[in-house]
Motif scaffolding. Structure first.
Motif, PDB file in Angstrom:
ATOM      1  N   ARG A 117      -2.440  12.580  -2.774  1.00 50.11           N
ATOM      2  CA  ARG A 117      -1.509  12.099  -3.567  1.00 50.11           C
ATOM      3  C   ARG A 117      -0.196  11.688  -2.952  1.00 50.11           C
ATOM      4  O   ARG A 117      -0.127  12.667  -1.685  1.00 50.11           O
ATOM      5  CB  ARG A 117      -0.887  12.803  -4.913  1.00 50.11           C
ATOM      6  N   GLY A 118       0.838  10.873  -2.846  1.00 54.22           N
ATOM      7  CA  GLY A 118       1.957  10.630  -2.359  1.00 54.22           C
ATOM      8  C   GLY A 118       2.005   9.479  -1.552  1.00 54.22           C
ATOM      9  O   GLY A 118       1.043   9.024  -1.103  1.00 54.22           O
ATOM     10  N   PHE A 119       3.253   9.340  -0.895  1.00 63.31           N
ATOM     11  CA  PHE A 119       3.616   8.189  -0.085  1.00 63.31           C
ATOM     12  C   PHE A 119       3.650   8.768   1.453  1.00 63.31           C
ATOM     13  O   PHE A 119       3.800   9.952   1.545  1.00 63.31           O
ATOM     14  CB  PHE A 119       4.835   7.575  -0.559  1.00 63.31           C
ATOM     15  N   HIS A 120       3.602   7.907   2.292  1.00 64.71           N
ATOM     16  CA  HIS A 120       3.778   8.010   3.533  1.00 64.71           C
ATOM     17  C   HIS A 120       4.094   6.805   4.394  1.00 64.71           C
ATOM     18  O   HIS A 120       3.596   5.725   3.894  1.00 64.71           O
ATOM     19  CB  HIS A 120       2.329   8.898   4.427  1.00 64.71           C
ATOM     20  N   VAL A 121       4.909   7.197   5.463  1.00 66.44           N
ATOM     21  CA  VAL A 121       5.611   5.777   6.317  1.00 66.44           C
ATOM     22  C   VAL A 121       4.587   5.930   7.691  1.00 66.44           C
ATOM     23  O   VAL A 121       4.700   6.980   8.072  1.00 66.44           O
ATOM     24  CB  VAL A 121       6.856   6.215   6.256  1.00 66.44           C
ATOM     25  N   VAL A 177       7.584  -0.306  10.479  1.00 65.82           N
ATOM     26  CA  VAL A 177       6.854   0.490   9.735  1.00 65.82           C
ATOM     27  C   VAL A 177       6.028   0.056   8.863  1.00 65.82           C
ATOM     28  O   VAL A 177       6.369  -1.051   8.388  1.00 65.82           O
ATOM     29  CB  VAL A 177       7.693   1.666   9.461  1.00 65.82           C
ATOM     30  N   PHE A 178       5.136   0.767   8.574  1.00 66.99           N
ATOM     31  CA  PHE A 178       4.326   0.579   7.127  1.00 66.99           C
ATOM     32  C   PHE A 178       4.593   1.870   6.183  1.00 66.99           C
ATOM     33  O   PHE A 178       4.813   2.820   6.598  1.00 66.99           O
ATOM     34  CB  PHE A 178       2.836   0.808   7.678  1.00 66.99           C
ATOM     35  N   ILE A 179       4.633   1.355   4.955  1.00 70.48           N
ATOM     36  CA  ILE A 179       4.851   2.134   4.009  1.00 70.48           C
ATOM     37  C   ILE A 179       3.486   2.235   2.898  1.00 70.48           C
ATOM     38  O   ILE A 179       3.293   1.156   2.460  1.00 70.48           O
ATOM     39  CB  ILE A 179       5.890   2.128   3.136  1.00 70.48           C
ATOM     40  N   GLU A 180       2.860   3.437   2.940  1.00 71.06           N
ATOM     41  CA  GLU A 180       1.809   3.446   1.899  1.00 71.06           C
ATOM     42  C   GLU A 180       2.461   4.052   0.631  1.00 71.06           C
ATOM     43  O   GLU A 180       2.653   5.303   0.540  1.00 71.06           O
ATOM     44  CB  GLU A 180       0.520   4.569   2.392  1.00 71.06           C
ATOM     45  N   CYS A 181       2.494   3.310  -0.537  1.00 71.33           N
ATOM     46  CA  CYS A 181       3.377   3.610  -1.475  1.00 71.33           C
ATOM     47  C   CYS A 181       2.717   4.934  -2.485  1.00 71.33           C
ATOM     48  O   CYS A 181       3.509   5.399  -3.190  1.00 71.33           O
ATOM     49  CB  CYS A 181       3.764   2.566  -2.276  1.00 71.33           C
ATOM     50  N   GLY A 182       1.731   4.831  -2.256  1.00 71.30           N
ATOM     51  CA  GLY A 182       0.617   5.949  -2.977  1.00 71.30           C
ATOM     52  C   GLY A 182      -0.662   5.612  -2.932  1.00 71.30           C
ATOM     53  O   GLY A 182      -1.217   4.947  -1.981  1.00 71.30           O
ATOM     54  N   ASN A 183      -1.493   6.466  -3.493  1.00 74.37           N
ATOM     55  CA  ASN A 183      -3.011   6.236  -3.232  1.00 74.37           C
ATOM     56  C   ASN A 183      -3.783   5.522  -4.375  1.00 74.37           C
ATOM     57  O   ASN A 183      -3.632   6.443  -5.765  1.00 74.37           O
ATOM     58  CB  ASN A 183      -3.459   7.774  -3.255  1.00 74.37           C
ATOM     59  N   MET A 184      -4.080   4.624  -4.374  1.00 74.21           N
ATOM     60  CA  MET A 184      -4.689   3.746  -5.473  1.00 74.21           C
ATOM     61  C   MET A 184      -6.041   4.512  -6.247  1.00 74.21           C
ATOM     62  O   MET A 184      -6.436   4.066  -7.291  1.00 74.21           O
ATOM     63  CB  MET A 184      -5.014   2.470  -5.209  1.00 74.21           C
ATOM     64  N   ARG A 185      -6.491   5.433  -5.474  1.00 74.83           N
ATOM     65  CA  ARG A 185      -7.838   5.919  -5.715  1.00 74.83           C
ATOM     66  C   ARG A 185      -7.593   7.247  -6.566  1.00 74.83           C
ATOM     67  O   ARG A 185      -8.424   8.008  -6.864  1.00 74.83           O
ATOM     68  CB  ARG A 185      -8.793   6.348  -4.573  1.00 74.83           C
ATOM     69  N   GLY A 190      11.190   9.454  -6.995  1.00 72.46           N
ATOM     70  CA  GLY A 190      10.741  10.589  -7.566  1.00 72.46           C
ATOM     71  C   GLY A 190       9.254  11.036  -7.099  1.00 72.46           C
ATOM     72  O   GLY A 190       8.907  12.173  -7.117  1.00 72.46           O
ATOM     73  N   SER A 191       8.792  10.175  -6.217  1.00 77.84           N
ATOM     74  CA  SER A 191       7.427  10.683  -5.361  1.00 77.84           C
ATOM     75  C   SER A 191       7.767  11.681  -4.219  1.00 77.84           C
ATOM     76  O   SER A 191       8.637  11.834  -3.694  1.00 77.84           O
ATOM     77  CB  SER A 191       6.784   9.340  -5.035  1.00 77.84           C
ATOM     78  N   LYS A 192       6.342  12.156  -4.245  1.00 75.99           N
ATOM     79  CA  LYS A 192       6.526  13.477  -3.243  1.00 75.99           C
ATOM     80  C   LYS A 192       5.855  12.753  -1.867  1.00 75.99           C
ATOM     81  O   LYS A 192       5.009  11.606  -1.819  1.00 75.99           O
ATOM     82  CB  LYS A 192       5.743  14.527  -3.570  1.00 75.99           C
ATOM     83  N   PRO A 193       6.113  13.304  -0.750  1.00 76.43           N
ATOM     84  CA  PRO A 193       5.429  12.897   0.559  1.00 76.43           C
ATOM     85  C   PRO A 193       3.837  13.218   0.378  1.00 76.43           C
ATOM     86  O   PRO A 193       3.542  14.221  -0.526  1.00 76.43           O
ATOM     87  CB  PRO A 193       6.178  13.741   1.617  1.00 76.43           C
ATOM     88  N   LYS A 213      -3.425   9.667 -11.045  1.00 74.15           N
ATOM     89  CA  LYS A 213      -1.893   9.876 -11.461  1.00 74.15           C
ATOM     90  C   LYS A 213      -1.175   8.780 -10.547  1.00 74.15           C
ATOM     91  O   LYS A 213      -0.475   8.149 -10.934  1.00 74.15           O
ATOM     92  CB  LYS A 213      -1.836  11.196 -11.086  1.00 74.15           C
ATOM     93  N   ASP A 214      -1.593   8.720  -9.064  1.00 74.99           N
ATOM     94  CA  ASP A 214      -0.802   7.970  -8.317  1.00 74.99           C
ATOM     95  C   ASP A 214      -1.134   6.320  -8.899  1.00 74.99           C
ATOM     96  O   ASP A 214      -0.127   5.595  -8.917  1.00 74.99           O
ATOM     97  CB  ASP A 214      -1.187   8.042  -6.991  1.00 74.99           C
ATOM     98  N   ALA A 215      -2.227   6.078  -9.370  1.00 71.14           N
ATOM     99  CA  ALA A 215      -2.757   4.803  -9.716  1.00 71.14           C
ATOM    100  C   ALA A 215      -2.161   4.362 -10.685  1.00 71.14           C
ATOM    101  O   ALA A 215      -1.631   3.222 -11.179  1.00 71.14           O
ATOM    102  CB  ALA A 215      -4.143   4.587  -9.805  1.00 71.14           C
ATOM    103  N   ALA A 216      -1.772   5.233 -11.911  1.00 73.51           N
ATOM    104  CA  ALA A 216      -1.052   5.074 -13.064  1.00 73.51           C
ATOM    105  C   ALA A 216       0.568   4.642 -12.923  1.00 73.51           C
ATOM    106  O   ALA A 216       1.156   3.702 -13.496  1.00 73.51           O
ATOM    107  CB  ALA A 216      -0.911   6.126 -14.068  1.00 73.51           C
ATOM    108  N   GLN A 217       1.180   5.204 -11.743  1.00 68.96           N
ATOM    109  CA  GLN A 217       2.400   4.533 -11.114  1.00 68.96           C
ATOM    110  C   GLN A 217       2.471   3.287 -10.461  1.00 68.96           C
ATOM    111  O   GLN A 217       3.188   2.694 -10.787  1.00 68.96           O
ATOM    112  CB  GLN A 217       3.050   5.688 -10.346  1.00 68.96           C
ATOM    113  N   LEU A 218       1.599   3.204  -9.561  1.00 72.26           N
ATOM    114  CA  LEU A 218       1.346   2.105  -8.845  1.00 72.26           C
ATOM    115  C   LEU A 218       1.265   1.032  -9.885  1.00 72.26           C
ATOM    116  O   LEU A 218       1.632  -0.127  -9.681  1.00 72.26           O
ATOM    117  CB  LEU A 218       0.232   1.866  -8.010  1.00 72.26           C
TER     118      LEU A 218
END
Length: 308
Positions: free
Chosen positions: A199-203, A269-277, A239-242, A280-285
């Protein structure tokens, strides 16, 4: 009975004070203020406001430069810059990852292009949530929201694609778009396709690359600053975590295998806003309200970077 040539004591005192103030006026700005106050009917505090400079209310209580309480400038970071002025004269490249039509053009997007460290597919289809919400739809929606916000701050916003192409563009074309625009900052928007539980985002930051058409020496430093600002603001606004699976909890990752970074001449830069798979992350996205937060976080990170 007086014939008018004799004045009451308080009138004589007032006349004397006026003469003294008249003498002071010529040597002191304070004397001028006192002269105006007395000649207009009395001293400050006697039913009339004292003369003064700009009040805190008029100046917003801010120091010169429009800095907010956190010392940062620009409307995106809580400063007092008026909407439409904070990013005036700045150009931002927004790169919505993939393309909703890529799935219909497998042969075209499968051809290889030179990214400096090797050859890679022109583009890919991207990932999707378990119920079919495509990454390419997500990236385009967030990119459009971010464009609106950035334009409100006065920025010129350039897109690599706006759902108006049959496929792509290829990764080398995406980098070239930012270079051609002489962008002050470039951000490629994505969502990841890792395993559930991740879970979470990364740049993603560009690595130091010097090979073939790729030379990132000039952009590594500023791209890291952009990435740090973006990660901090994105997390705070959404409010997302790294990411708990990439970047060791920092929300930052460095790669040398992405043509969009390797071939860029501008901070990118690229930003991966969350994990679609991940469910919980998918519900946000998939939530339009959360995507608006994501756009605000991206805008704030870019604004912070350009303000320094």
């Amino acid at each position: 009975m007086s014939n008018g040539s004799t004045f009451p004591p308080h009138r004589r005192l007032r006349g004397t004070l006026l003469l003294v103030l008249a003498a002071v006026v010529v040597v002191s700005p304070v004397g001028w203020l006192l002269w105006r106050a007395w000649s207009d009917g009395g001293p400050p505090g006697a039913g009339r406001p004292a003369a003064s400079g700009p009040s805190d209310a008029a100046s917003g209580g801010q120091s010169e430069g429009g800095s907010g309480s956190d010392g940062k400038k620009g409307a995106g970071s809580g400063g007092t810059t008026a909407p439409g002025a904070g990013l005036k004269g700045r150009t931002v490249l927004i790169d919505p990852g993939h393309n909703p039509h890529n799935r219909d053009h497998g042969r075209e997007i499968g051809r290889l292009v030179d990214i400096g460290t090797g050859r890679k597919e022109c583009d890919t289809t991207g990932t999707a949530t378990d119920d079919g919400y495509a990454e390419a739809s997500f990236t385009l929606d967030v990119a459009r929201r971010a464009r609106t916000l950035l334009q409100r701050e006065g920025a010129k916003v350039v897109f690599t694609q706006d759902g108006d192409r049959p496929y792509g563009p290829c990764v080398d074309e995406r980098a070239a778009a930012g270079n051609k625009a002489h962008a002050d900052a470039a951000v490629s928007i994505h969502a990841d396709g890792s395993a559930a539980g991740n879970r979470g985002f990364h740049v993603i930051l560009p690595a130091r690359v010097s090979a073939g058409p790729a030379d990132t020496a000039a952009i590594v430093g500023p791209s890291r600053r952009l990435g740090e600002q973006l990660a901090g603001r994105f997390g705070a606004v959404t409010g997302s975590k790294p990411s708990n699976y990439i970047g060791g909890g920092t929300g930052l990752d460095t790669r040398s295998d992405l043509g969009g970074l390797n071939l860029s001449d501008v901070p990118k830069v690229f930003i991966e806003c969350g994990n679609m798979r991940d469910p919980k992350d998918a519900a946000q996205l998939a939530d339009a309200r959360w995507r608006e937060k994501a756009a605000r976080g991206i805008t704030a990170g870019i604004t912070d970077f350009l303000a320094h």
